[in-house]
Design a protein around this motif. Structure first.
Motif, PDB file in Angstrom:
ATOM      1  N   TRP A 299       0.838  -1.194   0.000  1.00 55.71           N
ATOM      2  CA  TRP A 299       0.000   0.000   0.000  1.00 55.71           C
ATOM      3  C   TRP A 299       0.871   1.240   0.000  1.00 55.71           C
ATOM      4  N   LEU A 300       0.426   2.241  -0.721  1.00 55.92           N
ATOM      5  CA  LEU A 300       1.069   3.549  -0.690  1.00 55.92           C
ATOM      6  C   LEU A 300      -0.007   4.576  -0.374  1.00 55.92           C
ATOM      7  N   TYR A 301       0.175   5.286   0.720  1.00 54.73           N
ATOM      8  CA  TYR A 301      -0.825   6.264   1.145  1.00 54.73           C
ATOM      9  C   TYR A 301      -0.391   7.673   0.787  1.00 54.73           C
ATOM     10  N   ASN A 302      -1.328   8.394   0.230  1.00 57.62           N
ATOM     11  CA  ASN A 302      -1.172   9.782  -0.173  1.00 57.62           C
ATOM     12  C   ASN A 302      -1.829  10.653   0.896  1.00 57.62           C
ATOM     13  N   MET A 303      -1.092  11.609   1.456  1.00 57.72           N
ATOM     14  CA  MET A 303      -1.647  12.455   2.514  1.00 57.72           C
ATOM     15  C   MET A 303      -1.465  13.930   2.172  1.00 57.72           C
ATOM     16  N   PRO A 304      -2.336  14.471   1.323  1.00 56.34           N
ATOM     17  CA  PRO A 304      -2.314  15.919   1.093  1.00 56.34           C
ATOM     18  C   PRO A 304      -3.048  16.621   2.224  1.00 56.34           C
ATOM     19  N   ILE A 305      -2.452  17.657   2.768  1.00 54.03           N
ATOM     20  CA  ILE A 305      -3.049  18.335   3.920  1.00 54.03           C
ATOM     21  C   ILE A 305      -3.071  19.834   3.655  1.00 54.03           C
ATOM     22  N   GLU A 306      -4.219  20.422   3.890  1.00 52.59           N
ATOM     23  CA  GLU A 306      -4.374  21.867   3.760  1.00 52.59           C
ATOM     24  C   GLU A 306      -4.680  22.453   5.129  1.00 52.59           C
ATOM     25  N   GLN A 323      -6.431   8.785   1.127  1.00 50.32           N
ATOM     26  CA  GLN A 323      -6.907   7.492   0.653  1.00 50.32           C
ATOM     27  C   GLN A 323      -8.085   6.952   1.479  1.00 50.32           C
ATOM     28  N   PRO A 324      -8.823   6.012   0.909  1.00 46.34           N
ATOM     29  CA  PRO A 324      -9.869   5.337   1.681  1.00 46.34           C
ATOM     30  C   PRO A 324      -9.263   4.408   2.731  1.00 46.34           C
ATOM     31  N   TRP A 325     -10.075   3.999   3.695  1.00 41.74           N
ATOM     32  CA  TRP A 325      -9.624   3.015   4.682  1.00 41.74           C
ATOM     33  C   TRP A 325      -9.346   1.685   3.973  1.00 41.74           C
ATOM     34  N   GLY A 326      -8.607   0.827   4.658  1.00 42.45           N
ATOM     35  CA  GLY A 326      -8.256  -0.447   4.043  1.00 42.45           C
ATOM     36  C   GLY A 326      -8.274  -1.589   5.030  1.00 42.45           C
ATOM     37  N   TYR A 327      -8.083  -2.798   4.520  1.00 42.47           N
ATOM     38  CA  TYR A 327      -8.027  -3.990   5.365  1.00 42.47           C
ATOM     39  C   TYR A 327      -6.608  -4.163   5.899  1.00 42.47           C
ATOM     40  N   HIS A 328      -6.269  -3.297   6.807  1.00 40.70           N
ATOM     41  CA  HIS A 328      -4.965  -3.317   7.470  1.00 40.70           C
ATOM     42  C   HIS A 328      -5.144  -2.668   8.835  1.00 40.70           C
ATOM     43  N   SER A 329      -4.081  -2.583   9.594  1.00 41.49           N
ATOM     44  CA  SER A 329      -4.184  -2.112  10.980  1.00 41.49           C
ATOM     45  C   SER A 329      -3.930  -0.624  11.129  1.00 41.49           C
ATOM     46  N   MET A 330      -3.781   0.121  10.024  1.00 39.07           N
ATOM     47  CA  MET A 330      -3.319   1.505  10.104  1.00 39.07           C
ATOM     48  C   MET A 330      -4.432   2.541   9.992  1.00 39.07           C
ATOM     49  N   ASN A 331      -5.688   2.117   9.966  1.00 40.66           N
ATOM     50  CA  ASN A 331      -6.784   3.074   9.914  1.00 40.66           C
ATOM     51  C   ASN A 331      -6.857   3.873  11.206  1.00 40.66           C
ATOM     52  N   CYS A 332      -7.482   5.034  11.120  1.00 39.42           N
ATOM     53  CA  CYS A 332      -7.650   5.870  12.305  1.00 39.42           C
ATOM     54  C   CYS A 332      -9.130   6.221  12.444  1.00 39.42           C
ATOM     55  N   THR A 333      -9.482   6.868  13.525  1.00 45.22           N
ATOM     56  CA  THR A 333     -10.843   7.330  13.759  1.00 45.22           C
ATOM     57  C   THR A 333     -10.802   8.826  14.056  1.00 45.22           C
ATOM     58  N   ILE A 706      -8.730   9.778  -6.423  1.00 41.42           N
ATOM     59  CA  ILE A 706      -9.587  10.401  -7.436  1.00 41.42           C
ATOM     60  C   ILE A 706     -11.001   9.839  -7.369  1.00 41.42           C
ATOM     61  N   LYS A 707     -11.112   8.555  -7.113  1.00 41.35           N
ATOM     62  CA  LYS A 707     -12.429   7.928  -7.016  1.00 41.35           C
ATOM     63  C   LYS A 707     -13.216   8.447  -5.819  1.00 41.35           C
ATOM     64  N   LEU A 708     -12.507   8.817  -4.752  1.00 39.49           N
ATOM     65  CA  LEU A 708     -13.160   9.203  -3.502  1.00 39.49           C
ATOM     66  C   LEU A 708     -13.426  10.704  -3.405  1.00 39.49           C
ATOM     67  N   SER A 709     -12.581  11.519  -4.043  1.00 37.64           N
ATOM     68  CA  SER A 709     -12.637  12.957  -3.793  1.00 37.64           C
ATOM     69  C   SER A 709     -12.789  13.753  -5.079  1.00 37.64           C
ATOM     70  N   ALA A 710     -13.912  14.427  -5.232  1.00 45.90           N
ATOM     71  CA  ALA A 710     -14.141  15.277  -6.403  1.00 45.90           C
ATOM     72  C   ALA A 710     -13.201  16.479  -6.387  1.00 45.90           C
TER      73      ALA A 710
END
Length: 731
Positions: A299-306, A323-333, A706-710
């Motif tokens: 997995w490669l996560y893209n983190m653009p922050i404004e 990125q969307p959440w995934g089937y791994h242990s690195m998701n956050c809330t 791109i699929k998740l964010s217009a």
């Protein structure tokens, strides 16, 4: 309901009313004037300092009770005092990330009718480690107790410890192999676990039968309860002294003052505007045992922050495009993201100690639904959420620093935090018993550089500003491994006028066990998850594990022959290969493999921080000292910093100033020769983007965003003058 006086409202009604007043007035609980502070500012500040002292004292007492080296040695604990509605008034030092997550926990119970069932009574103890209720990850177990005075709920006392063992699919607390909630370990979901100031026996039995090493969890529970009782009694004694009405008002004013202080400090230190930053995180699991084929193995996560800073001082952080959440242990809330914001603010803008939830109220987080920051599925795993939290808030630190520099407060600039890879283990202990634990020496990584000096070497992590790696002897008492080396990793800090802090590497000999499972997590592979600032370089984050099975180390020791105490500085052949015979293993990313046994050797390294400023402006004398003491190699000094070193009569490195000037002039000339106009570079890169000439992981990364964010799609298309959807095959 709203016509009732505040004192007559039930706690859920009171929470709703408080939030309504905040929305209408912009001030906490509708407090537009700090009346008590204005009447007697000395009394006001004295009381606030007392509350802080209560928290610090309770935490230090509890650390002496805890059996966990994570709490005793490293300080993985925080305590705080809250209003009846669950807003933090005062807190201790320690893992301050959890001050606001506990607030979420208390508010969740209030909103879900706990006042009626199971009821909130004097002497009750409530516990939680569910991140979707209010914490960061499963091992972050929090306890809260209500504070009653004259039969009225007047506040809460809360405490959090990070547990070393959570009963998950892999041993330890940060369960690397967890891909769904159901494999993370023992959940305590906002439960009443005690009454009359005592933990329930059935709760303790559940812990004993579901954890590999329950002594840590159970004794930490007792330590937390003791700290909560201590704070509760201190608050009750204070109310006896100042009166209940005064307490109910002053506790709210403390929070409103904290909100105003945060806004004022932001206005003072920063320049209003919109700041953008970016980082990435790589996770490599292809071919590793234990991972279910639920998603992409790498997995490669893209983190653009404004970050937007408004003219009134409010800080707004927007994660749109990640990125969307995934089937791994690195998701956050959202609770974890709140915690990341809170612990960053307490280090960089509210470090005098009297911070509270008011500071958090002066900020806003925009967390897109369905992303790793705010999953739309509460069954996802969050066991190693720090893997993405740390890089993300490292960007936040650099964005803040840009604003500090713009305002002229150069001394406040800080390149920021990096990821802190974790090693965990379990199996048979050196005592012949079942065990499991996380090793918290990771609490002493290298920090990013500052704008006025080098970063801290082996002395910083973002999630615990106290940053203590603990004593070797204590760790050895708790695991079947012996240290045969702990050394600085040269060149591990990012280069710059001021370099990032360096990390360290530990080398262990597995001892007195035939079954030791070693698992590591929270590595960033193949990409930089941190950055430099103002021309500084990022720090390397692609450290590899090296292990040797079935070694001849005991034969070498018997002969008195040299042993391998570290991996060395030769990138082509490590010291382990030079000194030891056996089966040599080199592994990138998480270390997950067959169990180890006595005689095996294992290494694990941590991360350094990014650099600040132009590498060719670094002080040659300081660099010579770095080379002499193992923080840099000679090759790096000359090849990166342009500093030529000679040797003095005793063989120590000394800077040759004149040769350095000539060498740096040559390096600057080469820079100019390679340079090209930005427009030319952009045109060339645009052709690459149009052709989607990227590694497969990069294509997937952009396609998912791109699929998740217009908005991300629009920004990407506009910037590169392409149709992002067609470029990446998104319908």
């Amino acid at each position: 309901m709203l016509d009732k006086p505040a004192s007559a409202l039930r706690i859920r009604e009171r929470l709703i009313e408080s939030e309504r007043l905040m929305e209408e007035t912009g001030c906490y609980d509708g407090i537009t004037e700090l009346e008590l502070r204005n009447q007697d500012p000395l009394k006001f500040e004295t009381l606030h300092t007392k509350l802080r002292a209560y928290c610090v004292s309770a935490r230090e007492m509890a650390r002496r009770i805890s059996a966990s080296p994570g709490v005793r040695e490293v300080g993985e604990m925080v305590v705080a005092i809250y209003t009846p509605e669950g807003d933090a008034i005062a807190l201790s030092n320690g893992i301050m990330v959890h001050v606001h997550t506990m607030s979420r926990f208390i508010k969740w119970m209030i909103r879900n009718g706990y006042e009626e069932n199971p009821q909130i009574r004097d002497g009750d103890i409530f516990a939680n480690n569910d991140a979707f209720i209010g914490t960061v990850q499963v091992p972050d177990v929090m306890d809260v107790v209500p504070i009653f005075h004259s039969g009225k709920l007047v506040g809460w006392a809360g405490a959090v410890c990070h547990e070393l063992e959570a009963g998950g699919i892999t041993p330890g607390g940060d369960v690397a192999l967890a891909q769904e909630r159901f494999t993370e370990g023992l959940f305590v979901c906002a439960e009443k676990v005690g009454e009359n100031d005592e933990l329930r026996r059935d709760y303790v039995i559940r812990c004993e039968r579901n954890l590999r090493m329950p002594i840590y969890w159970v004794l930490d529970e007792k330590a937390k309860v003791a700290s909560c009782i201590d704070m509760r009694e201190s608050v009750k004694a204070l109310i006896d002294e100042i009166g209940l009405d005064y307490w109910m008002q002053v506790s709210k004013e403390f929070i409103e003052e904290g909100r105003r202080a945060q806004l004022a400090r932001t206005r003072q230190l920063t320049v209003p505007g919109i700041y953008r930053g970016h980082t990435f995180y790589g996770h490599v699991t292809a071919g590793k045992p234990g991972y279910q084929p639920l998603g992409d193995p790498d997995w490669l996560y893209n983190m653009p922050i404004e970050m937007e800073i408004t003219t009134d001082g409010k800080i707004i952080m927007d994660f749109e495009g990640t990125q969307p959440w995934g089937y791994h242990s690195m998701n956050c809330t959202p609770a974890g993201m709140d915690g990341g914001m809170f612990v960053t603010l307490t280090q960089h803008m509210n470090f005098e100690g009297l911070v509270n939830d008011g500071a958090w109220m002066a900020t806003e987080l925009k967390l897109p639904h369905g992303t790793w920051t705010n999953p739309d599925n509460e069954m996802v795993a969050t066991a190693t959420s720090w893997a993405l939290l740390l890089p993300a808030y490292g960007v936040f630190q650099r964005l803040l620093s840009r604003s500090f520099i713009a305002r002229g407060f150069v001394e406040e600039a800080f390149v920021g935090q990096v990821n802190s890879p974790m090693i965990e283990m379990g199996g048979q202990s050196q005592y012949g018993t079942l065990f499991g634990m996380a090793h918290f020496e990771c609490a002493a990584a290298g920090s990013g550089a500052l704008a006025i000096k080098d970063g801290l070497d082996t002395a910083y992590v973002g999630w615990n500003p106290e940053s203590d790696m603990g004593n070797i002897e204590i760790w050895e008492q708790n695991m079947p491994m012996l240290y045969i080396g702990r050394s600085i990793v040269p060149n591990s800090g990012g280069a710059g006028k001021y370099r990032g802090g360096c990390s360290f590497l530990s080398t262990w000999l597995v001892s007195k066990t035939d079954h030791l499972r070693l698992v590591t997590s929270e590595h960033s592979s193949r990409v930089f998850d941190n950055g430099g600032l103002c021309g500084g370089y990022p720090a390397p984050t692609c450290q590899k594990h090296r292990a040797v099975r079935d070694t001849n180390i005991f034969e070498l020791a018997e002969k008195g022959a040299p042993l391998a105490h570290h991996t060395g500085t030769n990138p082509y052949r490590s010291e382990l290969e030079v000194r030891l015979e056996g089966q040599h293993v080199t592994m990138e990313g998480p270390y997950i493999t067959a169990p180890h046994k006595t005689g095996d050797v294992f290494t694990h390294s941590y991360n350094g921080g990014g650099g600040y400023g132009d590498v060719l402006e670094r002080d040659p004398l300081k660099t010579a000292w770095d080379v002499e003491n193992g923080f840099l190699t000679r090759e790096a000094a000359e090849g990166i910093f342009g500093i030529v070193l000679d040797e003095d009569g005793e063989g120590f490195p000394v800077a040759n100033i004149e040769a350095t000037k000539r060498h740096r002039a040559e390096m600057r000339a080469k820079r100019l020769a390679r340079a090209k106009p930005v427009s030319e570079w952009m045109a060339k890169e645009r052709e690459r983007v149009k052709a989607a000439d990227f590694a497969p992981e990069v294509k997937k990364m952009y396609a998912s965003a791109i699929k998740l964010s217009a908005r991300f799609t629009r920004d990407f298309s506009t910037f590169w003058d392409v149709d992002a959807q067609s470029t990446f095959g998104v319908e």
